[in-house]
Scaffold this active site. Sequence first.
Site, PDB file in Angstrom:
ATOM      1  N   ASP A 171       0.817  -1.223  -0.136  1.00 41.09           N
ATOM      2  CA  ASP A 171      -0.295  -0.024  -0.179  1.00 41.09           C
ATOM      3  C   ASP A 171       1.271   1.357  -0.067  1.00 41.09           C
ATOM      4  O   ASP A 171       1.660   1.672   1.198  1.00 41.09           O
ATOM      5  CB  ASP A 171      -0.723   0.196   1.652  1.00 41.09           C
ATOM      6  CG  ASP A 171      -1.974   1.162   0.961  1.00 41.09           C
ATOM      7  OD1 ASP A 171      -2.756   0.622   0.544  1.00 41.09           O
ATOM      8  OD2 ASP A 171      -1.213   2.161   1.733  1.00 41.09           O
ATOM      9  N   TYR A 210       3.227   9.912  -1.121  1.00 41.75           N
ATOM     10  CA  TYR A 210       3.993   9.011   0.540  1.00 41.75           C
ATOM     11  C   TYR A 210       5.481   9.104  -0.560  1.00 41.75           C
ATOM     12  O   TYR A 210       6.407   9.280   0.106  1.00 41.75           O
ATOM     13  CB  TYR A 210       3.890   7.340   0.455  1.00 41.75           C
ATOM     14  CG  TYR A 210       2.731   7.445   1.279  1.00 41.75           C
ATOM     15  CD1 TYR A 210       2.130   8.839   1.629  1.00 41.75           C
ATOM     16  CD2 TYR A 210       2.110   5.700   1.241  1.00 41.75           C
ATOM     17  CE1 TYR A 210       0.995   7.527   2.609  1.00 41.75           C
ATOM     18  CE2 TYR A 210       1.200   6.041   1.811  1.00 41.75           C
ATOM     19  CZ  TYR A 210       0.730   6.705   2.417  1.00 41.75           C
ATOM     20  OH  TYR A 210      -0.765   6.253   3.432  1.00 41.75           O
ATOM     21  N   LYS A 244      -2.816   6.200  -4.664  1.00 36.14           N
ATOM     22  CA  LYS A 244      -3.693   6.644  -3.248  1.00 36.14           C
ATOM     23  C   LYS A 244      -3.652   8.091  -4.941  1.00 36.14           C
ATOM     24  O   LYS A 244      -2.089   8.868  -4.418  1.00 36.14           O
ATOM     25  CB  LYS A 244      -4.178   7.412  -2.182  1.00 36.14           C
ATOM     26  CG  LYS A 244      -3.906   5.654  -1.857  1.00 36.14           C
ATOM     27  CD  LYS A 244      -3.951   5.893  -0.130  1.00 36.14           C
ATOM     28  CE  LYS A 244      -3.547   4.678   0.394  1.00 36.14           C
ATOM     29  NZ  LYS A 244      -2.043   4.752   0.621  1.00 36.14           N
ATOM     30  N   HIS A 265      -7.400   9.611  -1.605  1.00 34.90           N
ATOM     31  CA  HIS A 265      -7.209   9.439  -0.804  1.00 34.90           C
ATOM     32  C   HIS A 265      -7.339   9.876   0.347  1.00 34.90           C
ATOM     33  O   HIS A 265      -7.460   9.300   2.107  1.00 34.90           O
ATOM     34  CB  HIS A 265      -5.719  10.128  -0.258  1.00 34.90           C
ATOM     35  CG  HIS A 265      -4.190   9.835   0.417  1.00 34.90           C
ATOM     36  ND1 HIS A 265      -2.999   9.728   0.178  1.00 34.90           N
ATOM     37  CD2 HIS A 265      -4.731   9.592   1.893  1.00 34.90           C
ATOM     38  CE1 HIS A 265      -2.638   9.367   0.836  1.00 34.90           C
ATOM     39  NE2 HIS A 265      -3.132   9.048   2.192  1.00 34.90           N
TER      40      HIS A 265
HETATM   41  P1  NDP Z   1       0.713   1.302  11.373  1.00 32.22           P
HETATM   42  O1  NDP Z   1      -0.393   1.006  13.048  1.00 32.22           O
HETATM   43  O2  NDP Z   1       1.008   0.005  11.188  1.00 32.22           O
HETATM   44  O3  NDP Z   1       2.194   1.296  13.017  1.00 32.22           O
HETATM   45  C1  NDP Z   1       3.221   2.007  12.571  1.00 32.22           C
HETATM   46  C2  NDP Z   1       4.305   1.604  13.687  1.00 32.22           C
HETATM   47  O4  NDP Z   1       4.384   0.710  14.099  1.00 32.22           O
HETATM   48  C3  NDP Z   1       5.661   2.003  13.173  1.00 32.22           C
HETATM   49  O5  NDP Z   1       6.309   2.991  14.003  1.00 32.22           O
HETATM   50  C4  NDP Z   1       6.429   0.568  13.362  1.00 32.22           C
HETATM   51  O6  NDP Z   1       7.361   0.601  13.649  1.00 32.22           O
HETATM   52  C5  NDP Z   1       5.584  -0.033  14.586  1.00 32.22           C
HETATM   53  N1  NDP Z   1       5.498  -1.637  14.160  1.00 32.22           N
HETATM   54  C6  NDP Z   1       4.807  -2.393  13.266  1.00 32.22           C
HETATM   55  N2  NDP Z   1       4.901  -4.077  13.698  1.00 32.22           N
HETATM   56  C7  NDP Z   1       4.445  -3.608  14.954  1.00 32.22           C
HETATM   57  C8  NDP Z   1       5.131  -4.546  16.066  1.00 32.22           C
HETATM   58  N3  NDP Z   1       4.825  -6.058  15.759  1.00 32.22           N
HETATM   59  N4  NDP Z   1       5.004  -4.493  17.451  1.00 32.22           N
HETATM   60  C9  NDP Z   1       4.886  -3.515  17.269  1.00 32.22           C
HETATM   61  N5  NDP Z   1       5.072  -2.276  16.752  1.00 32.22           N
HETATM   62  C10 NDP Z   1       5.568  -2.102  15.317  1.00 32.22           C
HETATM   63  O7  NDP Z   1       0.572   2.215  11.047  1.00 32.22           O
HETATM   64  P2  NDP Z   1       0.701   3.242   9.532  1.00 32.22           P
HETATM   65  O8  NDP Z   1       0.033   5.004   9.728  1.00 32.22           O
HETATM   66  O9  NDP Z   1       2.329   3.381   8.776  1.00 32.22           O
HETATM   67  O10 NDP Z   1      -0.325   2.449   8.763  1.00 32.22           O
HETATM   68  C11 NDP Z   1       0.037   1.610   8.679  1.00 32.22           C
HETATM   69  C12 NDP Z   1      -0.220   1.807   6.482  1.00 32.22           C
HETATM   70  O11 NDP Z   1      -2.104   2.589   6.358  1.00 32.22           O
HETATM   71  C13 NDP Z   1       0.478   3.253   6.436  1.00 32.22           C
HETATM   72  O12 NDP Z   1       1.315   2.711   5.854  1.00 32.22           O
HETATM   73  C14 NDP Z   1      -0.024   3.791   5.239  1.00 32.22           C
HETATM   74  O13 NDP Z   1       0.442   2.362   3.632  1.00 32.22           O
HETATM   75  C15 NDP Z   1      -1.729   3.457   5.435  1.00 32.22           C
HETATM   76  N6  NDP Z   1      -1.945   4.594   5.904  1.00 32.22           N
HETATM   77  C16 NDP Z   1      -3.143   4.989   4.919  1.00 32.22           C
HETATM   78  C17 NDP Z   1      -3.484   6.242   5.013  1.00 32.22           C
HETATM   79  C18 NDP Z   1      -4.964   6.967   4.553  1.00 32.22           C
HETATM   80  O14 NDP Z   1      -5.170   8.444   4.746  1.00 32.22           O
HETATM   81  N7  NDP Z   1      -5.308   6.505   3.328  1.00 32.22           N
HETATM   82  C19 NDP Z   1      -3.265   7.177   6.507  1.00 32.22           C
HETATM   83  C20 NDP Z   1      -2.288   6.500   7.319  1.00 32.22           C
HETATM   84  C21 NDP Z   1      -1.650   5.378   6.979  1.00 32.22           C
HETATM   85  P3  NDP Z   1       9.166   0.112  13.097  1.00 32.22           P
HETATM   86  O15 NDP Z   1       8.426   0.273  11.438  1.00 32.22           O
HETATM   87  O16 NDP Z   1      10.182   1.157  13.390  1.00 32.22           O
HETATM   88  O17 NDP Z   1       8.930  -1.350  13.464  1.00 32.22           O
END
Ligand code: NDP
Length: 278
Positions: A49, A54, A79, A114
């Site tokens: 995604d 981004y 998006k 988006h």
């Molecule tokens: P998430 O809710 O997926 O959380 C990501 C965070 O959690 C990072 O800091 C990551 O750290 C940490 N993390 C990942 N796996 C674990 C684990 N198993 N245990 C503990 N911590 C963990 O965040 P996002 O906001 O990035 O959402 C996911 C995706 O959704 C985005 O990347 C994007 O593709 C989409 N999105 C879409 C939006 C929209 O408006 N359409 C808005 C926001 C997100 P680390 O990377 O250091 O492991």
Amino acid sequence: MINSIKDCVTLNNGVKMPWLGLGVWQVTRPDELDFAVKTALEAGYASIDTAAVYGNEEGVGKAVRESGIPREQLFITTKVWNGAQRKGYDAVLRAFEESRKALGLDYIDLYLIHWPVKGKYVEAWKALIKLYNDGLVRAIGVSNFLIHHLEEIINETGVVPAVNQVELHPWLNQSELVEYCKKHGIQVEAYSPLMNGHLREVAELNDIARKYGKTPAQIVLRWDLQRGIIVIPKSVHKERIIENSQIFDFNISEEDMQAINSLNRNKRFLPHPDNVNF
Ligand code: NDP
């Protein structure tokens, strides 16, 4: 029953979309992006995604190509950003072309609006319908749409989005929106499923996780799947990318599902979709 990383949901136009994908928001360092995408694909993820805003579509496309996995086995979402949406129909079509070029793909699997920019999203939806009818994208959908936004685009065009990607996690379980989408054949996809890094603040998940021999992240992602919701957790760490994919070998009991449902606080980490001023 969802019990394999390869399992897919069938969208309202018959296209199959994986239940699990890798999110790449805030992954801008090229080496980190390359590592995350390739690690996820090696771990069995088939869906990525991304979004124009981004700034990493090119890197995603490169990593996907270098993985050697046949294109038809992958599912790529991107998006259209609000800037193009504000400029209107033709700008949305141009933005799509730019994304497709940056990704280096012949077609996109899922193209989303988006955010619902007030006064502009119906026109944007019409542009996405054209892209779909032209065969450039296998499915079209929206993101951050509330019920009233969905009703408006459906009433105006008669075309129901295949997917609505929204913020969804234990503190924002979106039960009303999920119910509406189910009723209308719109697949819900949870963004920020791990609360954009705030998951450890939900102390109640620790006991549930211990009970199943899983981590809080795995519990939350499984809770989504059992609600019929697609998940796209983001991580740039190999252990976590793998951890987030090990959610197909257990089931959360009805009682624990309810316990997680009851954690809802209607708490958003991202803006409310009626206040898009960016
Ligand atoms: P998430 O809710 O997926 O959380 C990501 C965070 O959690 C990072 O800091 C990551 O750290 C940490 N993390 C990942 N796996 C674990 C684990 N198993 N245990 C503990 N911590 C963990 O965040 P996002 O906001 O990035 O959402 C996911 C995706 O959704 C985005 O990347 C994007 O593709 C989409 N999105 C879409 C939006 C929209 O408006 N359409 C808005 C926001 C997100 P680390 O990377 O250091 O492991």
